[in-house]
Every structure is written in C-alpha cells, then in structure tokens.
Scaffold this active site. Structure first.
Site, PDB file in Angstrom:
ATOM      1  N   LYS A 101       0.817  -1.216   0.000  1.00 53.92           N
ATOM      2  CA  LYS A 101       0.000   0.000   0.000  1.00 53.92           C
ATOM      3  C   LYS A 101       0.848   1.263   0.000  1.00 53.92           C
ATOM      4  CE  LYS A 101      -4.349  -1.907   1.541  1.00 53.92           C
ATOM      5  NZ  LYS A 101      -5.513  -1.839   2.449  1.00 53.92           N
ATOM      6  N   ARG A 109      -3.598 -10.329   4.322  1.00 53.04           N
ATOM      7  CA  ARG A 109      -3.908 -10.309   2.882  1.00 53.04           C
ATOM      8  C   ARG A 109      -2.693  -9.764   2.149  1.00 53.04           C
ATOM      9  NH1 ARG A 109      -5.888  -6.559  -0.832  1.00 53.04           N
ATOM     10  NH2 ARG A 109      -7.428  -7.349  -2.347  1.00 53.04           N
TER      11      ARG A 109
END
Length: 313
Positions: free
Chosen positions: A254, A293
């Site tokens: 991210k 994840r």
C-alpha cells in the site's frame, strides 16, 4: 502440467484449461489451519488496481483473459495461500466505480474455476448482487467469504445477503468510496474511532442475523486514513483483536509503505514494498491476527509458520 475441462462460464473456449495440478477435493474454511495466522492471496481481475491492475486483460482490449486469471489464482493456491481474494473492482483511492454486471463478468468465471480447483475464495465486492451471485456459484457457504470494504457506506441489503447465504463476512473500516474516502480522515482518536465505527458496521450484520463467529474485522489500513493514522492503528492492532472477532490485516504494497521507503526519485514502486509488507504481516501475526492479505504468498506463509512455532512454546 495437468489440464481440466473449462469450468462453466470461463469464456468462449471449451477446450482444456491449464492448471497447476489436480487436487482431490474442494477445501472449506473448516479445513484451514487454526494454529497459525492464515495467508490470503490477492487476485485482482481489474484494469486499474494499484499494484497488479491490467495483468489479466486480453490483448484485444479490456476484456478479461479468464484463463490467465485462473492460472494465477491456482498458482497462489498451490503456493500455499489459504484463501484467494478475488476482486473485480479496484478500491484504490481515486478508482472509478464499476457496476455489478461488469464486476460479475470479470470475476464469476474465475470463481467457478477456483472452486473447481479446490480453493477457498473470498470475493472482494461492495455489491449485494455480486455477493449473491458468488454465493449461488459456491459449492457451499464454507467455501466462500464476502470481503466488503464499504465500511460505513455498506449497501443496505448486503447484511441480509450474507445472513441468508450463511457465509462469513469481512467487515472493513472505511468512511467513503474510492472517490471520497481520502477526504474523510478527520479523527480525534483514530484508534478509538475506528473501533467504534467497526462495531457500528458489525452490529448491522448481527441485526440481520449473521452469527458473531462469522464476522471478521479489518481495520481498513489505507481506507479513509492518512499514512500516520495507518501507523497509529498498526501500533494498536491488539485493541482491534481484543474485540473478540477474527481480524484480517491488509497492508500489502500500500501507498503508505511506498512513502516510507521513498527515495529521491519518489515513492517506492508497489513491487518493491514486499519486504516491508512481510514485516508488518509478521507483527500482525504476533498480535493475534486471524489472517493477512498479501500479494507475495510464499515468504508470508513461511513467516506465519515461524511465528506460530515461537508462540506454540
């Protein structure tokens, strides 16, 4: 390399579809390990996801190359991913919305083939219609999870769809959609407010009849949060775990990691963020996370096993 017949809906080709290998039966959530943090592998069947968008587009244009997507999903499965998280709509900040019909055209053939291949699948969707279509195609409720990152904007009928389908749901903290969420980062106490808002969303599912043990919480790293707010939540992940629900953490590649690792030429590219992702996934496992994840499955699985070995003594 073995082959299997194309699963229904995998596209116009009716010949054999390449897979990595055969497995004897379909896995369920109940088959997954309970002695370590689980690994959820990311499979984005989209043209615009921040890390792997466009990877499975056919050469002719924007149509999805379902065979390539299935092969990638099964590769994640055989690399050790406990769950494959399939998304047909990018949720990165600024992404354009996708309607249910297009989302389903992208992902349903992939889901059917992954179920045939034995994978436990999570469907990353904010659309109740897509969730219902996925539930209809699953071999049973124990083969599927619904992963909805809508947060406070969860669609009105999604809790009912989940309750009637008997599946597990991942409830993610978020305050907006892809177009608006990064303008909604006004917190006084980000940890306390995220927990309070997660409880609000969770309660909608409980009121619809979803059992507490089928609700998984995700603090929503990167959703309606600044980089510093992400870090603050990660420092206090144990407070989310203490709510008593399984907790999923998704930090893989991210943007806040790209900012942390930036060099003179700018933020680190997504593919160069895996080591930092692995560090945070390891810390999440130590804090008691149910699953992480990630894009890079193999090293993550190794790390989860190592943490479990330490914690078992």
């Amino acid at each position: 390399m073995d082959t299997m017949g194309a699963a229904p809906g995998t596209g116009p080709n009716t010949g054999p579809m390449s897979v990595v290998r055969r497995i004897p039966r379909k896995k369920t959530v109940g088959d997954l390990p309970t002695d370590r943090t689980l690994v959820m592998g990311v499979l984005n069947v989209t043209p615009d996801s921040f890390s792997d968008g466009g990877r499975f587009l056919a050469r002719a244009g924007t149509a999805v190359d379902h065979e390539s997507a299935v092969h990638a999903g099964l590769s994640l499965h055989y690399a050790g991913a406990d769950i494959i998280d399939v998304g047909g709509e990018s949720t990165r900040p600024g992404a354009q919305p996708v309607d249910e019909q297009e989302e389903q055209r992208r992902i349903l053939p992939v889901l059917e083939a992954l179920f045939t291949g034995g994978a436990v699948v999570s469907v990353d969707t904010r659309h109740p219609g897509t969730a219902a279509a996925a539930i209809e195609r699953a071999p049973g409720p124990e083969h599927l999870l619904i992963n909805d990152v809508s947060g406070l904007m969860t669609a009105e009928h999604m809790p009912q769809v989940v309750a009637e389908g008997g599946v597990r749901v991942i409830v993610t903290h978020n305050r907006g959609d892809a177009q608006t969420m990064q303008s909604r980062t006004d917190y006084v106490d980000v940890v306390a407010e995220v927990i309070g808002e997660l409880e609000q969303i969770r309660d909608r599912y409980r009121q619809a009849g979803v059992p507490a043990e089928r609700i998984i919480l995700d603090p929503g790293i990167g959703f309606a949060k600044t980089a510093e707010q992400n870090w603050e939540l990660l420092r206090h992940l144990d407070r989310v775990v203490s709510l008593g629900h399984p907790v999923l953490l998704g930090v893989s590649r991210k943007g806040f990691l790209g900012e942390l690792l930036a060099a003179s030429e700018g933020p680190r590219e997504p593919e160069g963020r895996d080591a930092a992702t692995l560090a945070l996934s390891t810390l999440a496992a130590q804090a008691g996370a149910w699953a992480v994840r990630v894009h890079d499955v193999g090293p993550t699985l190794d790390a989860m096993k190592a943490v479990a070995e330490i914690q078992s003594r």
